[in-house]
Each structure stands twice: as C-alpha cells, then as structure tokens.
Design an enzyme around this catalytic site. Structure first.
Site: not given
Length: 532
Positions: A220, A273-275, A278, A296, A330, A430
């Site tokens: 995706k 992407g974002s934590t 994740g 990641e 990031c 972030e």
C-alpha cells in the site's frame, strides 16, 4: 523514513536544461483505469490510475476513487482508484497463488537478481519522468529528487539484485554422528505499507529485499503520494516480473492498511510511518495470525555540537539535518545541543544559514525548500509552533507561513526555537517539519543524558575533532544510526532502523534480508543411535 545516498547538501540550482516549471495539467482519460497524461513543461508524463494486481491495472471493486493534490498549489492533480478490503483480499489471493507456484519462490535466484537489475535499468531510462512525478506528488525540489530519491532507489535495486543468489545457509559437522545445515527460505506473502515522505524510495526499500529472497508482495502506498509507485509498477511489468509478484493497492490506512495488517493469509508486514500506527499494526499481528512484523517508526533525533567542532561544517550539516525534505524525515536533527562555550557563535552562524534558505515553488531553479506535503502536515507543523510559543520557548527565526508570491501551497519558514526546556512538547514530540530547537550543554555526561531523554532512538549525531570523544558518545547514544561530523547520510548497504519506540528490525543492508527469510534447520543421522 529516509529511507540511499543522502549526501552533504550542496547549494544547488536546478539546471535550466531539465527545469520543470509549475506544471499545467491536461488529463486525457477515457476509462476508470486509463493512464492519466500530465503535461509538465512540454514533457508528457503518463501515470497509471488503477490498482496493480496480477500484472494488470484494474479498477477498484467498489468503484471508488480519491484525489491526489499538488502541495505547491493545494489543487487536485488526478483521481486514482481507491482500494478497499475486498481489493486487498483479491491481491493477497493472487500473491499467494504466485508464491505457491514454481514461477517465483522456487525460481533461480540469479534470475530474480537479473529482474531487479532490469527494473533498475528501466528506472534509469525513465529517471527524468520519475523525478518529475516525485516533485509533483511530494513537493520535493529537483536537487533532492534527482540526486537522492531516484538514484537512491536505483542503487537499492542493484544492491539487492546482487544479493539474490547469495542468501546462504550454514553447515555443521560439530555434533557427533550428525550432519546439520540451515536453509533460508522466503516467508511468503509480505504486506508492506509505506509513508508519504519518500514514496519512491520507500517503495523500493520494501520490495527489493522481499523479491530478492523469493517472496511475493501486496503493498500500500500513502494516499497523499501514490503516483511514483504506480509508475514503477508499470516498469515492473515491462521488466518481466511474473504476474502476482508485486501487487499495489492504493488507498487509505484505515481500510487498505488495516486489511493488510489483519489479513490471515499475509505472512509478514513491513511498515514505515508513525509510532502510533506501528503500535496498531503490532497489535493486529498479535490478534490475527501472529504474522512477522518489522517497523520503521518515528524519531526525535539529537544533534550535538562540541566546542572543538569545525563550526562552519557543523552549521552546514546541521542545516541539512533539518532541511533535507524540509524536515519531513524521521531521522531529522530536530534537537540541537550546543556546548555553552560556542553557543553564541554557532547560533549566529546557524541562524544566518537557515535564513538564507529560499522557500518557494519547488519547480523553480533557485528554490531550496518547497512546500510541506499536505494541508494536514502544514496545519500540524504550525500547530506545534504555536504550542512552542505557549510553552515559553522563543521563536528565534521563522515561525510563520512563508511568503512565496504564490497562491495556495503549504509553505513554512525555516524555524528555530531557543530558550527550550526538555519537558516541552517541541522537544519531546515529532513535528515533521522545518522546525529545530537549540539548547546549551556544559559537559559530555549532561548532553548524553539529554540526548537519550526520549522515547525514540532512530538517529543521533556528534560534531567534534576528538575521535576518542566521538567513540564515547556514539557508544553511549541510544540510536540505530549515529553520525560523526555529518548528518542525514544513509546508504542502502548499511542497516537502518531504531531503538526503543523508533521501531523493530532494520531496513537496508544484509540485515533487511533477515526480515524476509525463515531459517530452517535440517539434521541428518550419520550413525547416531536412538535414545533408550
């Protein structure tokens, strides 16, 4: 999330021979999945609009589309097919069938390497088109797209093309009366979810090691930046990859991403992407078929300047530390710690350098910082700037919407905060934009504690001429990548990933092959009697 050679930022100008002024869009669509032709300064670039399943561009089952906008203007560029859960299911079935057949997982690994190199050749052939697409879709400048994103993607393909027939097991005669060996086998159907900040590079970072090791892929792209992945899928078919090896379902995270993460026939998920997202993917894995997961995720990386540093070079690398991709990285160096003895000198030089950055139309020759990628990101960055002010930090430079002389678009001035405290949100969270915070420190122990005072651990940098100090600091920093006298330099041959909440596993290098293989141990009895 930056995810290639990220070299020192030269102050480049766009060569007039390859300049792409702000494009005029001419769509020539007949059916829902016909290619959309975009005229970019006389260069007609054809972009597929369908989902890529079984080596064909097909309409979404539900017939939905979504808009892609130009971040330089905020205007719609194109409508592409929007996948949903049912499209993911079709793509997974196709990928499973291909994986279980003889055409891919059990094929000659050297041939898989040849195909990856063929894809690299085609991307090299069409590199100017890919540069133009990436600039249009993301807001990147020509300097970045042409020297980092596209060549870094091509280099990654060639690197893993070379690995394809070198994924080896081990043998052992060390256990008496036995012979044992290991096999490294492909995992199966790999679901991959990539971000919007490096859409081309992340697409290649994901598919290259997976394909080299014999897996099939359902991927995706980010809904904000789907165009370069669609174009590369066209080249994947041209390169001769068997149908079903790579399947692209464009769409939203809440539908397509969620379907991939929860699908019972997906064997592995790789996400950048974002934590926050994740965590959701990891939870989905645990609640579904316990699929393997690599993540990641985010970062809030420290950049440390010691008093013996070459200040001019430290200023240049620190500017690149935040200005690469306009802070949408990031591992951006968003927390700068400067020794008190040189704080004033560094701040003056750094302020002058940041103030010199030309913000504007990313297709203009003299632009060094283009627009942020989307309205959502634009608003988020400005929101953090307001939070910093309310928390008592000082806006030393910038902090406003950049005046570019253009209407629309998502432009923000390079911003420096001073008078910051460790507990402030702008030091903890972030921001993902051209915003840095600068703070003083007095000694190694203090700055090491400050640098590690974060839930993240993606990257860090130290600027010093004392290499014993550099070793002490890089050993002590809790980060997956540590730079000495440089910043934002990443190469496809070296592992990339994070400590703590910055992720699980590593991208790039030989380490990424571990993400896509299972190790099987095989024992042969060479005269060992059965136990009694």
């Amino acid at each position: 999330m930056l995810r290639t050679i990220l070299s020192k930022p030269a102050r480049r100008s766009l060569p007039t021979s390859v300049r792409f002024p702000q494009p005029l869009f001419r769509a020539r669509c007949v059916s829902t999945v016909a290619n959309h032709v975009i005229d970019i300064n006389g260069r007609e670039v054809s972009i597929p609009t369908g989902l890529f399943i079984n080596n064909e561009f097909v309409p979404a089952i539900g017939g939905n589309t979504f808009a892609v906008e130009d971040p330089a203007t905020g205007k719609e560029v194109i409508q592409i097919q929007e996948g949903r859960e049912e499209d993911v299911d079709v793509a997974v079935k196709v990928a499973r069938k291909t994986f279980e057949s003889e055409v891919w997982a059990n094929s000659n690994p050297a041939w898989r390497g040849e195909l990856l190199n063929k894809l690299a050749d085609l991307m090299q052939r069409d590199s100017e088109e890919l540069v133009a697409i990436e600039m249009l879709d993301t807001g990147k400048t020509y300097a970045q797209a042409s020297t980092l994103d596209v060549p870094g993607s091509i280099g990654t393909l060639r690197y893993y093309g070379g690995w394809a027939d070198k994924v080896l097991g081990l043998t052992s005669f060390n256990i008496p009366k036995t012979f044992a060996y290991t096999r490294r086998e492909p995992i199966g159907v790999c679901g991959q979810i990539i971000p919007w900040n490096f859409p081309l590079m992340m697409f290649i970072w994901k598919i290259a090691p997976a394909l080299a090791t014999g897996n099939t892929v359902v991927i995706k792209s980010a809904e904000a930046t789907p165009l370069s992945a669609l174009k590369v899928c066209e080249l994947i078919k041209e390169a001769g990859f068997p149908a079903g090896t790579v399947n692209l379902v464009s769409g939203y995270g809440k539908t397509v991403g969620n379907a991939i993460a929860n699908h019972m026939d997906v064997d592995k998920v790789a996400f950048t992407g974002s934590t926050t997202t994740g965590r959701m993917i990891l939870k989905s894995s645990a609640q579904s078929n316990l699929k393997k997961v690599t993540l990641e995720l985010g970062g809030k990386s420290p950049n440390i300047i010691f008093p013996d540093a070459d200040i001019e070079k430290a200023v240049e690398w620190s500017a690149w530390g935040i200005n690469m991709n306009f802070g949408q990285t990031c591992h951006a160096g968003t927390r700068i710690y400067v020794h008190e003895d040189i704080y004033d000198e560094f701040l003056a030089a750094y302020t002058k350098r940041m103030a010199s950055i030309k913000v504007g139309d990313n297709f203009a020759a003299d632009t060094q910082q283009g627009p942020q990628n989307s309205r959502m990101q634009f608003d988020k960055i400005l929101g953090y700037i307001e939070i910093g002010k309310k928390e008592g930090a000082t806006v030393h430079l910038g902090g406003k919407v950049a005046k570019t002389g253009k209407e629309g678009g998502y432009y923000i001035e390079p911003t420096i905060f001073t008078d910051v405290k460790p507990e402030m949100k702008i030091m903890k969270e972030e921001i993902f934009g051209p915003v840095v915070a600068i703070s003083k420190f007095s000694d190694e122990a203090e700055v090491l504690a400050l640098a590690n005072d974060t839930t993240y651990g993606l990257a860090a940098a130290v600027h010093t001429k004392d290499y014993e100090r550099a070793l002490r600091m890089t050993n002590g920093l809790k980060a997956g990548t540590a730079w000495v006298n440089m910043y934002n330099f990443v190469h496809w041959s070296i592992p990339f990933g994070g400590y703590k909440e910055s992720g699980i596993g590593r991208e790039c290098g030989e380490a990424a092959l571990e993400n896509y293989t299972e190790t099987k141990a095989v024992y042969f009895n060479m005269g060992l009697p059965a136990p009694r």
